[in-house]
Design an enzyme around this catalytic site. Structure first.
Site, short mmCIF file in Angstrom:
data_model
loop_
_atom_site.label_atom_id
_atom_site.label_comp_id
_atom_site.label_asym_id
_atom_site.label_seq_id
_atom_site.Cartn_x
_atom_site.Cartn_y
_atom_site.Cartn_z
N CYS A 274 41.35 64.69 82.05
CA CYS A 274 40.34 65.45 81.32
C CYS A 274 39.19 65.76 82.27
O CYS A 274 38.76 64.90 83.03
CB CYS A 274 39.78 64.74 80.10
SG CYS A 274 40.98 64.45 78.82
N ARG B 21 42.65 68.24 86.38
CA ARG B 21 42.51 66.96 85.69
C ARG B 21 43.23 66.95 84.34
O ARG B 21 43.28 65.94 83.65
CB ARG B 21 41.04 66.63 85.47
CG ARG B 21 40.23 66.55 86.75
CD ARG B 21 38.78 66.27 86.45
NE ARG B 21 38.59 64.94 85.92
CZ ARG B 21 38.36 63.87 86.64
NH1 ARG B 21 38.27 63.96 87.95
NH2 ARG B 21 38.21 62.70 86.09
N TRP C 16 43.70 66.45 79.01
CA TRP C 16 45.02 65.84 79.22
C TRP C 16 45.19 64.91 78.03
O TRP C 16 44.49 63.90 77.92
CB TRP C 16 45.05 65.08 80.54
CG TRP C 16 46.42 64.57 80.89
CD1 TRP C 16 47.40 65.26 81.56
CD2 TRP C 16 46.97 63.28 80.60
NE1 TRP C 16 48.52 64.46 81.69
CE2 TRP C 16 48.28 63.25 81.11
CE3 TRP C 16 46.50 62.15 79.95
CZ2 TRP C 16 49.12 62.14 81.01
CZ3 TRP C 16 47.32 61.03 79.83
CH2 TRP C 16 48.62 61.04 80.36
N ASN D 174 35.87 62.28 78.29
CA ASN D 174 36.99 61.94 79.17
C ASN D 174 37.13 60.43 79.13
O ASN D 174 36.19 59.72 79.48
CB ASN D 174 36.68 62.41 80.60
CG ASN D 174 37.63 61.84 81.63
OD1 ASN D 174 38.76 61.49 81.31
ND2 ASN D 174 37.18 61.74 82.87
N GLY D 175 38.28 59.94 78.68
CA GLY D 175 38.48 58.49 78.58
C GLY D 175 39.18 58.16 77.29
O GLY D 175 39.76 59.02 76.63
N GLU E 289 58.41 58.93 99.10
CA GLU E 289 57.40 59.96 98.91
C GLU E 289 58.05 61.36 98.82
O GLU E 289 57.65 62.17 97.99
CB GLU E 289 56.37 59.89 100.06
CG GLU E 289 55.30 60.96 100.08
CD GLU E 289 54.45 61.05 98.81
OE1 GLU E 289 54.53 60.16 97.95
OE2 GLU E 289 53.72 62.04 98.69
N LYS F 164 57.72 63.82 95.57
CA LYS F 164 57.18 65.18 95.69
C LYS F 164 58.13 66.17 95.03
O LYS F 164 57.71 67.06 94.32
CB LYS F 164 57.01 65.50 97.17
CG LYS F 164 55.75 66.11 97.65
CD LYS F 164 54.45 65.39 97.59
CE LYS F 164 54.16 64.49 96.46
NZ LYS F 164 53.01 63.65 96.61
N GLU G 160 58.26 65.69 91.03
CA GLU G 160 57.07 66.01 90.24
C GLU G 160 56.75 67.50 90.18
O GLU G 160 56.17 67.96 89.21
CB GLU G 160 55.85 65.20 90.70
CG GLU G 160 55.29 65.59 92.04
CD GLU G 160 54.10 64.75 92.44
OE1 GLU G 160 53.29 64.39 91.58
OE2 GLU G 160 53.96 64.46 93.65
N HIS H 65 75.02 50.16 97.96
CA HIS H 65 74.96 49.17 96.87
C HIS H 65 74.80 49.86 95.51
O HIS H 65 74.32 49.25 94.56
CB HIS H 65 73.81 48.19 97.12
CG HIS H 65 73.99 47.42 98.39
ND1 HIS H 65 74.92 46.42 98.52
CD2 HIS H 65 73.40 47.53 99.60
CE1 HIS H 65 74.88 45.94 99.76
NE2 HIS H 65 73.97 46.60 100.44
N LYS I 44 45.69 65.05 87.84
CA LYS I 44 45.44 64.49 89.15
C LYS I 44 44.77 63.12 89.11
O LYS I 44 45.10 62.22 89.85
CB LYS I 44 44.58 65.44 89.97
CG LYS I 44 44.51 64.99 91.41
CD LYS I 44 44.60 66.12 92.37
CE LYS I 44 44.72 65.62 93.77
NZ LYS I 44 46.09 65.31 94.15
C1 F6R Z 1 51.74 62.19 93.36
C2 F6R Z 1 50.40 61.81 92.97
C3 F6R Z 1 50.21 60.57 92.19
C4 F6R Z 1 48.98 59.82 92.68
C5 F6R Z 1 48.69 58.62 91.77
C6 F6R Z 1 47.53 57.78 92.28
O1 F6R Z 1 51.75 63.36 94.11
O2 F6R Z 1 49.45 62.49 93.28
O3 F6R Z 1 51.34 59.77 92.21
O4 F6R Z 1 49.21 59.40 93.99
O5 F6R Z 1 48.40 59.08 90.48
O6 F6R Z 1 46.38 58.53 92.36
P1 F6R Z 1 45.18 58.09 93.27
O7 F6R Z 1 45.61 58.14 94.68
O8 F6R Z 1 44.10 59.09 92.98
O9 F6R Z 1 44.80 56.70 92.85
#
Ligand code: F6R
Length: 614
Positions: free
Chosen positions: A2, A27, A73, A99-100, A487, A491, A494, A510, A609
């Site tokens: 949010c 957000r 969100w 937000n929260g 990673e 990527k 997502e 395995h 994010k």
């Molecule tokens: C993936 C991604 C998320 C963040 C995770 C932690 O691309 O962005 O998996 O890495 O939500 O977020 P931070 O780093 O802001 O604590």
């Protein structure tokens, strides 16, 4: 999660609110809404994106020198227009954005309903709006006091902003656990509020970050701050260090692509001024301050979520290799709830791009309570995590707007490399020769990343076109490249919604090997210095089952290149620095696959994010 914005000043609020919401859309993008105070409260809100809100608002009354805006969100209640913020009080006179999560909203709601309150939405936020009005009427207090008393009754996390039709010269905001920044405008009595500084930077570079349990009141053009316990505070005004260019697409189709291509600079910025390659010294104040603690450490625990957790895994390999201290890497969400053994002798490293991740924050608080020293590695300056840790280092990657983390990851790994070397140096575990080699190699990394971006971009596009319709994908790597495989898989899944898994290459037999057939692309990181021969055997095992190999290899490699279906070369480097380089083509591959599948790369479905809810 949010985003909130608010304006109070001599000009119309609308333009700032809409532009600000667009900047904060990363957000959350389930719904958007604004309220303008113009004698009356005019509210526009809608399910969907900010652009849809704009279309609804256009042509209507957009006057109002005070205004609040929200991009959501969804947590409580589905993402529809009724649940969109702002929410109003029983009389409709108060409008609030949040937000929260108000955790005890159900109890409060029940009591308020018994007193005749009627609720329109399923949200926790609407309950707080009603509570504030109920207190104001019952206790006969002003809006500020009503907000203060209400916040003393709620349990949970919030950044809120409130406007009231009855108090046109007042705007109240508060925070606990969710971020809130106030920008001091250039005109007298002008204030810009937001979840982070990105909407504000276009208007002013003078800001103050609000702390937990603080309430900001802007009354008759003057700002004051106090705690929810009624203790008056003096706001600390500071200058923002980000530029407007850093939060715009700058000619790229997506923020994600821009951020991938920014990595030569962001990696350079994350190491700039932190070591002296000639004198073999570090200039990291946090290392100096904690040198005696570091000398006596028995163990390091790394906590993080998502991509930051993957950086933490690379950190484990780095710290154990260079400084020979045992390292445990924990998901913050698990760590905080399982009553882990943490002592005063532990150093806990918390990694977070946003600095706001709720689980990481809670895990930090818990480890702090148990006496551990907490070291933060964060990107967003002034965010909650750096303000709660004992020491730390910013990654200085610049604002990351694309929801999928790219440049933040490589900057985190760079800082972890410096930390591992610094700890090793303090503990006498690294020779001067080895340090010299590492420093000089680190200095070449930004240029190598730049060359790599130029050399692999087209190839990644070609490979993406071949595999864009895959339904599954396997990522394999060993040693330092195992976290890179994780990673890479994250990527892809997502942003393209293709199911992908990362595995240590040797683990394939395995279980995951059962998935391999001629339809299955397997991305293998097979660089020269990272268990090359062993990975080569794993590639043969995949080929024997007709899997398709996309290999990330070291420049000049012939063996893997010959048997792989496709290969992408990366420059040679120290094995410990390979993750920074090997990650780049995986980011590009995911990006192009997602674009070719028509996915919303910067705002993937269901994601946000800054994960400020647990
Ligand atoms: C993936 C991604 C998320 C963040 C995770 C932690 O691309 O962005 O998996 O890495 O939500 O977020 P931070 O780093 O802001 O604590």
């Amino acid at each position: 999660m949010c985003g909130i914005v608010a304006y109070y000043g001599p000009n119309n609020a609308y333009e700032y609110l809409i532009k600000g919401l667009r900047r904060l859309e990363y957000r959350g993008y389930d719904s958007a809404g604004i309220a303008l105070l113009n004698g009356d409260l005019t509210i526009y809100k809608n399910q969907g994106k900010v652009s849809e809100l704009e279309a609804i608002a256009e042509g209507n009354n957009l006057e109002g020198k005070r205004g609040i805006g929200h991009t959501r969100w969804a947590t409580h209640g589905e993402p529809n227009t009724v649940n969109a913020h702002p929410h109003q009080s029983q009389s409709g006179n108060i409008a609030l954005i949040h937000n929260g999560i108000i955790e005890n909203y159900a109890t409060i709601k029940k009591v308020l309903m018994q007193r005749g309150h009627e609720f329109k939405s399923e949200t926790d936020t609407e309950v707080l709006t009603h509570l504030i009005e109920e207190i104001q009427v019952k206790e006969q207090v002003d809006l500020l006091e009503a907000v203060r008393l209400a916040l003393n009754e709620v349990v949970g996390a919030y950044a809120i902003v409130i406007l009231s039709k009855n108090d046109p010269n007042t705007l109240i905001a508060a925070r606990k656990g969710s971020p809130l920044v106030v920008g001091i405008g250039k005109e007298s009595g002008e204030f810009y509020l937001a979840s982070d500084a990105t909407p504000i930077i276009e208007y002013t570079n003078q800001v103050t970050y609000i702390d937990d349990n603080e309430i900001v009141a802007i009354q008759d053009g003057e700002m004051s701050v106090k705690t929810i316990d009624n203790v008056v505070k003096s706001p600390f005004i500071q200058e923002l260090q980000i530029s407007i260019d850093s939060i715009e697409k700058g000619g790229y189709d997506h923020f994600m692509l821009k951020e991938i291509f920014e990595q030569p600079k962001s990696i350079y910025d994350s190491m700039r001024g932190r070591f002296d390659a000639e004198n073999l010294t570090f200039s990291m104040r946090s290392l100096e301050e904690y040198a005696s603690k570091i000398k006596n450490l028995d163990r390091i625990i790394i906590i993080a979520c998502g991509t930051s957790w993957h950086a933490g895994l690379v950190g484990e390999y780095l710290i154990e290799e260079f400084s020979r201290i045992p390292v445990e890497v924990e998901y913050a969400s698990e760590f905080r709830y399982r009553n882990p053994i943490v002592t005063e002798d532990d150093l806990v490293i918390a990694i977070s791009q946003s600095g706001e991740t709720a689980d990481t924050l809670a895990a930090i608080e818990m480890a702090k309570d148990k006496g551990a020293t907490i070291y933060g590695i964060c990107n967003v300056v002034g965010s909650s995590i750096p303000r709660t840790t004992h020491a730390g280092a910013y990654t200085h990657a610049g604002p990351e707007i694309g929801v999928a983390s790219t440049k933040a990851f490589t900057a985190q790994v760079t800082v972890l490399t410096l930390l591992a070397l610094g700890i090793a140096e303090i503990r006498g575990k690294i020779t001067q020769d080895r340090l010299r080699t590492m420093f000089s190699e680190l200095n070449t990394i930004p240029q190598k990343v730049d060359n790599l971006l130029q050399s692999c971009n087209e190839k990644c596009k070609e490979i993406a076109a071949i595999y864009k319709n895959a339904s599954n994908c396997l990522y394999l790597g060993r040693g330092y490249n195992f976290p890179v495989a994780l990673e890479g898989a994250l990527k892809l899944k997502e942003i393209s919604y293709i199911h992908a898994e990362g595995y240590p290459a040797a683990e394939m037999k395995h279980g995951p090997i059962a998935l391999i057939d001629e339809e299955m692309p397997v991305i293998v990181i097979a660089t020269k210095r990272n268990y090359y021969e062993k990975v080569l055997s794993n590639i043969q095992e995949v080929k024997a089952r007709k899997g398709k190999i996309i290999a990330i290899v070291t420049e000049g490699d012939e063996k893997v290149a010959e048997i792989a279906d496709h290969y992408i070369e990366i420059p040679d480097t120290e094995d410990s620095l390979t993750p920074i380089l090997a990650t780049i083509p995986l980011q590009l591959l995911s990006y192009y696959i997602a674009v070719m599948r028509d996915c919303n790369v910067d705002q993937p479905r269901n994601l946000a994010k800054s994960v400020t809810v647990e």
